[in-house]
Design a protein around this motif. Structure first.
Motif, PDB file in Angstrom:
ATOM      1  N   TYR A 253     -10.255   1.298  63.014  1.00 18.71           N
ATOM      2  CA  TYR A 253      -9.854   2.932  62.901  1.00 18.71           C
ATOM      3  C   TYR A 253     -11.105   3.671  62.731  1.00 18.71           C
ATOM      4  CZ  TYR A 253      -5.271   0.759  62.672  1.00 18.71           C
ATOM      5  OH  TYR A 253      -4.170  -0.117  63.035  1.00 18.71           O
ATOM      6  N   ASP A 254     -10.827   4.973  62.501  1.00 16.10           N
ATOM      7  CA  ASP A 254     -12.189   5.939  62.143  1.00 16.10           C
ATOM      8  C   ASP A 254     -12.327   5.629  60.553  1.00 16.10           C
ATOM      9  OD1 ASP A 254     -13.755   7.862  61.228  1.00 16.10           O
ATOM     10  OD2 ASP A 254     -12.335   9.501  62.316  1.00 16.10           O
ATOM     11  N   PRO A 255     -13.395   5.159  60.251  1.00 14.85           N
ATOM     12  CA  PRO A 255     -13.660   4.748  58.834  1.00 14.85           C
ATOM     13  C   PRO A 255     -13.780   5.789  57.774  1.00 14.85           C
ATOM     14  CG  PRO A 255     -15.778   4.502  60.111  1.00 14.85           C
ATOM     15  CD  PRO A 255     -14.809   4.735  60.881  1.00 14.85           C
ATOM     16  N   ALA A 256     -13.848   7.118  58.505  1.00 17.06           N
ATOM     17  CA  ALA A 256     -13.677   8.481  57.704  1.00 17.06           C
ATOM     18  C   ALA A 256     -12.362   8.936  57.337  1.00 17.06           C
ATOM     19  CB  ALA A 256     -14.390   9.563  58.244  1.00 17.06           C
ATOM     20  N   VAL A 257     -11.387   8.369  58.063  1.00 19.84           N
ATOM     21  CA  VAL A 257     -10.012   8.466  57.817  1.00 19.84           C
ATOM     22  C   VAL A 257      -9.319   7.418  57.078  1.00 19.84           C
ATOM     23  CG1 VAL A 257      -7.802   9.297  58.903  1.00 19.84           C
ATOM     24  CG2 VAL A 257     -10.061  10.145  59.753  1.00 19.84           C
TER      25      VAL A 257
ATOM     26  N   SER B 224     -10.447  -7.338  57.605  1.00 17.12           N
ATOM     27  CA  SER B 224     -10.290  -7.236  59.202  1.00 17.12           C
ATOM     28  C   SER B 224      -8.983  -8.056  59.802  1.00 17.12           C
ATOM     29  CB  SER B 224     -11.583  -7.843  59.937  1.00 17.12           C
ATOM     30  OG  SER B 224     -11.895  -9.283  59.502  1.00 17.12           O
ATOM     31  N   VAL B 225      -8.641  -7.850  61.030  1.00 23.15           N
ATOM     32  CA  VAL B 225      -7.514  -8.390  61.489  1.00 23.15           C
ATOM     33  C   VAL B 225      -8.000  -8.395  63.102  1.00 23.15           C
ATOM     34  CG1 VAL B 225      -5.270  -8.192  62.231  1.00 23.15           C
ATOM     35  CG2 VAL B 225      -6.029  -7.574  60.239  1.00 23.15           C
ATOM     36  N   GLU B 226      -7.952  -9.692  63.652  1.00 19.70           N
ATOM     37  CA  GLU B 226      -8.221 -10.046  64.929  1.00 19.70           C
ATOM     38  C   GLU B 226      -6.970 -10.685  65.586  1.00 19.70           C
ATOM     39  OE1 GLU B 226     -13.265 -10.090  65.429  1.00 19.70           O
ATOM     40  OE2 GLU B 226     -12.018 -11.825  65.658  1.00 19.70           O
ATOM     41  N   TYR B 227      -6.750 -10.334  66.759  1.00 20.51           N
ATOM     42  CA  TYR B 227      -5.537 -11.141  67.502  1.00 20.51           C
ATOM     43  C   TYR B 227      -6.394 -11.579  68.859  1.00 20.51           C
ATOM     44  CZ  TYR B 227      -1.663  -9.039  65.313  1.00 20.51           C
ATOM     45  OH  TYR B 227      -0.929  -8.598  64.472  1.00 20.51           O
ATOM     46  N   THR B 228      -6.009 -13.089  69.121  1.00 16.69           N
ATOM     47  CA  THR B 228      -6.381 -13.491  70.355  1.00 16.69           C
ATOM     48  C   THR B 228      -5.291 -13.827  71.155  1.00 16.69           C
ATOM     49  OG1 THR B 228      -8.483 -14.250  69.395  1.00 16.69           O
ATOM     50  CG2 THR B 228      -7.957 -15.408  71.455  1.00 16.69           C
ATOM     51  N   PHE B 229      -5.107 -13.164  72.447  1.00 20.62           N
ATOM     52  CA  PHE B 229      -3.776 -13.435  73.483  1.00 20.62           C
ATOM     53  C   PHE B 229      -4.303 -14.354  74.194  1.00 20.62           C
ATOM     54  CE2 PHE B 229      -3.191  -9.380  71.237  1.00 20.62           C
ATOM     55  CZ  PHE B 229      -1.810  -9.771  70.639  1.00 20.62           C
TER      56      PHE B 229
ATOM     57  N   THR C 200      -6.397  -0.792  78.081  1.00 25.35           N
ATOM     58  CA  THR C 200      -7.468  -0.895  78.944  1.00 25.35           C
ATOM     59  C   THR C 200      -8.147  -2.051  78.685  1.00 25.35           C
ATOM     60  OG1 THR C 200      -8.885   0.550  77.675  1.00 25.35           O
ATOM     61  CG2 THR C 200      -7.670   1.584  78.872  1.00 25.35           C
ATOM     62  N   SER C 201      -9.300  -2.337  79.287  1.00 19.07           N
ATOM     63  CA  SER C 201      -9.978  -3.205  79.143  1.00 19.07           C
ATOM     64  C   SER C 201     -10.924  -3.250  77.873  1.00 19.07           C
ATOM     65  CB  SER C 201     -10.993  -3.473  80.404  1.00 19.07           C
ATOM     66  OG  SER C 201     -12.065  -2.433  80.367  1.00 19.07           O
ATOM     67  N   LYS C 202     -10.916  -2.424  77.274  1.00 21.09           N
ATOM     68  CA  LYS C 202     -11.780  -2.121  75.964  1.00 21.09           C
ATOM     69  C   LYS C 202     -10.895  -1.579  74.647  1.00 21.09           C
ATOM     70  CE  LYS C 202     -15.822  -1.199  78.513  1.00 21.09           C
ATOM     71  NZ  LYS C 202     -17.005  -0.227  78.749  1.00 21.09           N
ATOM     72  N   GLU C 203      -9.634  -1.134  74.863  1.00 17.81           N
ATOM     73  CA  GLU C 203      -9.041  -0.340  73.878  1.00 17.81           C
ATOM     74  C   GLU C 203      -7.431  -0.806  74.109  1.00 17.81           C
ATOM     75  OE1 GLU C 203      -8.696   3.745  71.687  1.00 17.81           O
ATOM     76  OE2 GLU C 203      -9.136   3.814  73.798  1.00 17.81           O
ATOM     77  N   MET C 204      -6.588  -0.812  72.840  1.00 20.12           N
ATOM     78  CA  MET C 204      -5.304  -1.081  73.054  1.00 20.12           C
ATOM     79  C   MET C 204      -4.826  -0.327  71.795  1.00 20.12           C
ATOM     80  SD  MET C 204      -3.089  -4.712  73.231  1.00 20.12           S
ATOM     81  CE  MET C 204      -4.152  -5.497  71.745  1.00 20.12           C
TER      82      MET C 204
ATOM     83  N   TYR D 157       1.191   2.539  63.509  1.00 16.76           N
ATOM     84  CA  TYR D 157       0.249   2.855  64.361  1.00 16.76           C
ATOM     85  C   TYR D 157      -0.990   1.923  64.503  1.00 16.76           C
ATOM     86  CZ  TYR D 157      -3.660   5.076  66.923  1.00 16.76           C
ATOM     87  OH  TYR D 157      -4.288   5.499  67.802  1.00 16.76           O
ATOM     88  N   ARG D 158      -1.146   1.158  65.308  1.00 17.28           N
ATOM     89  CA  ARG D 158      -2.170  -0.034  65.269  1.00 17.28           C
ATOM     90  C   ARG D 158      -3.185   0.378  66.497  1.00 17.28           C
ATOM     91  NH1 ARG D 158       0.144  -5.090  63.679  1.00 17.28           N
ATOM     92  NH2 ARG D 158      -1.976  -5.733  63.241  1.00 17.28           N
ATOM     93  N   HIS D 159      -4.431   0.174  66.086  1.00 19.02           N
ATOM     94  CA  HIS D 159      -5.496   0.418  67.209  1.00 19.02           C
ATOM     95  C   HIS D 159      -6.435  -0.628  67.198  1.00 19.02           C
ATOM     96  CE1 HIS D 159      -9.472   2.004  68.579  1.00 19.02           C
ATOM     97  NE2 HIS D 159      -8.504   2.668  69.470  1.00 19.02           N
ATOM     98  N   PHE D 160      -6.849  -1.162  68.584  1.00 18.74           N
ATOM     99  CA  PHE D 160      -7.701  -2.378  68.651  1.00 18.74           C
ATOM    100  C   PHE D 160      -8.612  -1.994  69.793  1.00 18.74           C
ATOM    101  CE2 PHE D 160      -3.395  -3.603  67.627  1.00 18.74           C
ATOM    102  CZ  PHE D 160      -3.381  -4.622  66.797  1.00 18.74           C
TER     103      PHE D 160
END
Length: 135
Positions: A36-40, A46-51, A106-110, A128-131
Motif C-alpha cells: 500500500y501507499d506507506p504515506a497512508v 509483510s504478506v506474500e501469496y504464491t498461487f 494484471t500481470s503486475k498488480e492485483m 481492501y487488499r492490494h498486491f
C-alpha cells in the motif's frame, strides 16, 4: 419509433459489454506481495501469496513487531463466470472461508475487495487488499 428504440437498446448493450473488464485467471499464478501507499497505511511486516495455478496457495507472513515469520498453505476457488471472485479455503465452513471480488488482475498488480463491503481507505489490509507481483 420502434426502430429508434431498438438502436438505442443495441448501443447501450454494446457500451455495457465493452465496459466490462475480462479477468485473465492465468495472471494469478506466481508470487504476490501485499503493498500500500506507506504515506497512508504502514504495514508492520509483510504478506506474500504464491498461487500455483492449480487452486493451491502458500502464504508467508512476517511480523516485524516480534520478528517472526509464519508459513501457511491452503486452497482457493475462482468464480469468474458468475461473480468474478476468489475464495480462500473454500472447503472450510462458512465461518472460516473468505471471498473477495477480483477488482483488478494484471500481470503486475492485483486488487481484491471483500465480498459485501465497499472501498474506503480505512479498510486497507482487511476488506481492501492490494498486491504487486514479485515473481
Amino acid at each position: 419509433m420502434r426502430k429508434i428504440f431498438s438502436y438505442v437498446c443495441a448501443a447501450l448493450l454494446v457500451a455495457g459489454l465493452c465496459g466490462c473488464e475480462k479477468i485473465d485467471v492465468n495472471k494469478l499464478e506466481g508470487t504476490w506481495s501485499e503493498q500500500y501507499d506507506p504515506a497512508v497505511f504502514a504495514m508492520d511486516g509483510s504478506v506474500e501469496y504464491t498461487f500455483d495455478g492449480s487452486n493451491h496457495y502458500q502464504m508467508h507472513v512476517y511480523d516485524a513487531l516480534c520478528g517472526e515469520s509464519h508459513d501457511y498453505s491452503g486452497s482457493y476457488a475462482i468464480d469468474l463466470i458468475n461473480k468474478g471472485t476468489i475464495t480462500l479455503n473454500p472447503q472450510m465452513s462458512d465461518f472460516s472461508n473468505v471471498t473477495y471480488t477480483l477488482v483488478k488482475l494484471t500481470s503486475k498488480e492485483m486488487v481484491w475487495q471483500k465480498e459485501g463491503t465497499t472501498y474506503s481507505v480505512g479498510t486497507w489490509g482487511s476488506d481492501y487488499r492490494h498486491f504487486v507481483k514479485v515473481k
